[in-house]
Scaffold this active site. Structure first.
Site, PDB file in Angstrom:
ATOM      1  CB  SER A 185      -0.939   0.016   1.207  1.00  0.00           C
ATOM      2  OG  SER A 185      -0.214   0.219   2.405  1.00  0.00           O
ATOM      3  N   PRO A 219       0.149  -1.960   8.769  1.00  0.00           N
ATOM      4  CG  PRO A 219       1.399  -3.413   7.409  1.00  0.00           C
ATOM      5  CD  PRO A 219       0.030  -2.808   7.545  1.00  0.00           C
ATOM      6  N   GLY A 220       2.057   0.020   8.347  1.00  0.00           N
ATOM      7  CA  GLY A 220       2.921   1.186   8.205  1.00  0.00           C
ATOM      8  C   GLY A 220       3.326   1.552   6.797  1.00  0.00           C
ATOM      9  N   GLY A 221       2.614   1.069   5.784  1.00  0.00           N
ATOM     10  CA  GLY A 221       2.983   1.385   4.406  1.00  0.00           C
ATOM     11  C   GLY A 221       2.949   2.865   4.097  1.00  0.00           C
ATOM     12  CE  LYS A 302      -9.700   1.588   1.562  1.00  0.00           C
ATOM     13  NZ  LYS A 302      -8.373   1.406   0.958  1.00  0.00           N
TER      14      LYS A 302
END
Length: 353
Positions: A185, A219-221, A302
């Site tokens: 991402s 998770p930090g993208g 989305k």
């Protein structure tokens, strides 16, 4: 042929056509769209050259959400021969005019057209050489020539103004996934910075030392993209963050709900890639902007399976109305990025009236 050829994500031809049709109705141009599901492009046909020029001048590429690139159409050529395609293309290309700063032969981003990549490359080399021989390439020109191969026998010829067009063939920036990033991402935010901001804005607004909040960060993208530019990031998510990212010293992880978190001090950026109904996300983004909690925001919406264009317009109105009620106006820039899927990415900020 007079009109527009727009490249889009395969499966979003209807939304792209709706968007162009909305601009057409506002301008009273009387055009119509031709689409084919899965083709990854839309033909929007206009009556004559004057109407096409008026549409092209009024409808900026940067204002389109579902179009990766927008060409001003000049010709459609059917029945290209296998052995001398360029010989058939050149009369139509000469008729367009020129000179051009460059010329691209490209194909739509669909499964069938991807097989044309090698043909596009070889033809492009030959086309550039032919244009140079005829003195139709000039580095100072403001326009670029485009040839879109729909298949091996069908091509569209068009052009773009380089000051209002994607600077990548097909409108797709070719980004490499960084091995140290926690998730793919990360490419969405990198593409958003390249597509939704200009070079001067990136330099001013993404300076080392500035502060940002990443809602739904794990998770930090997206946090990774901010940290690599030297920003201090408050990562808000109940899920775990990448350990290596936390070890760098620029990230503070708060295990909180992104829809309830509020910063103690205003920050330069808020970014958000939370999976939630688009209207709920839009309302939350409006709270951040109107409340002055951030100066700029980038967020994803989305989209539902149906009425996607209508949902985008509704979300924009929600944010615009909230900003207008605060006595300001909204700077809204949205695009369905190459690295997006069933979503769009939005840049937004408030501007004093």
């Amino acid at each position: 042929m007079h009109g527009v050829l727009a490249y889009c994500r395969a499966g979003f031809e209807s939304e792209c056509a709706q968007e162009l049709g909305g601009h057409d109705r506002a301008l009273a141009c009387g055009g119509f769209a031709r689409t084919r599901a899965g083709s990854a492009f839309v033909e929007f046909i206009l009556a004559d050259a004057d109407t096409a020029n008026r549409f092209d001048a009024a409808v900026r590429w940067r204002d389109l959400v579902f179009a990766r690139q927008r060409l001003q159409l000049a010709a459609r050529i059917d029945g290209l021969p296998e052995r001398d395609r360029l010989g058939v293309l050149m009369p139509a290309i000469r008729a367009v005019g020129g000179p051009w700063c460059d010329a691209w032969i490209e194909a739509p981003d669909n499964d069938a057209a991807r097989e044309l990549a090698a043909l596009c490359r070889s033809l492009n080399h030959a086309l550039i050489a032919a244009l140079k021989r005829e003195r139709l390439i000039e580095s100072t020109s403001s326009r670029r020539l485009h040839v879109c191969l729909v298949d091996a026998r069908t091509a569209f010829v068009g052009s773009t103004r380089i000051d209002d067009a994607a600077p990548w063939p097909g409108g797709i920036p070719r980004l490499r996934f960084p091995s140290s990033a926690p998730s793919r991402s990360t490419l969405k935010l990198e593409e958003a910075f390249l597509t939704l901001l200009d070079a001067g804005e990136r330099e001013r607004w993404l300076r080392p030392g500035l502060h940002a909040v990443d809602l739904g960060a794990a998770p930090g993208g997206w946090t990774w993209q901010l940290v690599r530019r030297g920003l201090h990031v408050t990562a808000v998510d109940n899920g775990p963050m990448d350990a290596a990212l936390l070890a760098g010293g620029l990230v503070t992880h708060l295990r909180e709900d992104g829809f309830r978190y509020r910063p103690t001090q205003p920050v330069e950026w808020m970014v958000c890639d939370m999976v939630e109904q688009p209207r709920k996300v839009a309302q939350r983004m409006a709270e951040w902007l109107v409340g002055g909690w951030c100066r700029q925001a980038i967020f994803n919406l989305k989209l539902p399976m149906k009425k996607r264009h209508e949902e985008v317009m509704l979300c924009r109105r929600l944010v615009e109305q909230a900003v207008a009620a605060s006595g300001r106006r909204l700077d809204w820039r949205a695009r369905q990025l190459y690295h997006d899927r069933e979503e769009i990415t939005v840049f937004a900020r408030c501007i004093a009236t």
